[in-house]
Design a protein around this motif. Sequence first.
Motif, short mmCIF file in Angstrom:
data_model
loop_
_atom_site.label_atom_id
_atom_site.label_comp_id
_atom_site.label_asym_id
_atom_site.label_seq_id
_atom_site.Cartn_x
_atom_site.Cartn_y
_atom_site.Cartn_z
N ARG A 31 49.28 39.91 46.55
CA ARG A 31 48.19 39.74 45.59
C ARG A 31 46.88 40.29 46.15
O ARG A 31 46.61 40.18 47.34
N CYS A 32 46.11 40.85 45.24
CA CYS A 32 44.75 41.28 45.55
C CYS A 32 43.96 41.21 44.25
O CYS A 32 44.48 40.80 43.22
N ARG A 33 42.71 41.63 44.29
CA ARG A 33 41.86 41.55 43.09
C ARG A 33 42.40 42.38 41.93
O ARG A 33 42.20 42.05 40.77
N GLN A 34 43.11 43.44 42.24
CA GLN A 34 43.64 44.33 41.20
C GLN A 34 44.86 43.75 40.49
O GLN A 34 45.18 44.17 39.39
N GLY A 35 45.57 42.83 41.14
CA GLY A 35 46.77 42.28 40.53
C GLY A 35 47.80 41.87 41.57
O GLY A 35 47.45 41.53 42.70
N LYS A 77 47.53 50.62 40.96
CA LYS A 77 46.27 50.26 41.63
C LYS A 77 46.52 49.32 42.80
O LYS A 77 45.93 49.47 43.87
N VAL A 78 47.39 48.33 42.58
CA VAL A 78 47.71 47.40 43.66
C VAL A 78 48.43 48.14 44.79
O VAL A 78 48.16 47.90 45.97
N ALA A 79 49.31 49.06 44.45
CA ALA A 79 50.02 49.85 45.45
C ALA A 79 49.04 50.68 46.27
O ALA A 79 49.18 50.79 47.49
N ASP A 80 48.04 51.27 45.62
CA ASP A 80 47.01 52.02 46.34
C ASP A 80 46.31 51.13 47.36
O ASP A 80 46.09 51.53 48.51
N TYR A 81 45.95 49.93 46.93
CA TYR A 81 45.27 49.01 47.83
C TYR A 81 46.18 48.62 49.00
O TYR A 81 45.75 48.60 50.16
N TYR A 82 47.43 48.33 48.71
CA TYR A 82 48.39 47.96 49.76
C TYR A 82 48.50 49.09 50.79
O TYR A 82 48.47 48.85 52.00
#
Length: 117
Positions: A31-35, A77-82
């Motif tokens: 989990r992060c802010r994006q989802g 987007k979550v994958a980018d953050y990861y």
Amino acid sequence: MNTRVKGAQKEEQVCARLSSEGVKILERNFRCRQGEIDIIGYDGAYLVFFEVKYRAAAGKGCAAEAVGRAKQKKICKVADYYRMLHNCPEDTPIRFDVVALDGEKLSWIKNAFYYMA
């Protein structure tokens, strides 16, 4: 049984199946802010982001149909953050898979969708 407990049981079932197929599970429920992404792991050289969907009955459509364009974009987007958080090299091959559970039938859809910026 509430939906959260049922969902956790189904994700456990999916992780067991993926592991038996040779997937190395890295994270669950990232989990992060994006989802959120349900499961992240390596399938061979591919860093795979798995979305798990469950439908007890066909009344609400099949499980795979629940991963629409908006959900796909959020997962990307979550994958980018990861990838940024874990310093993944840019040339790391990635894939977005959906594991759909319709009743007791499990379908693993590899390359279910392509990356969207």
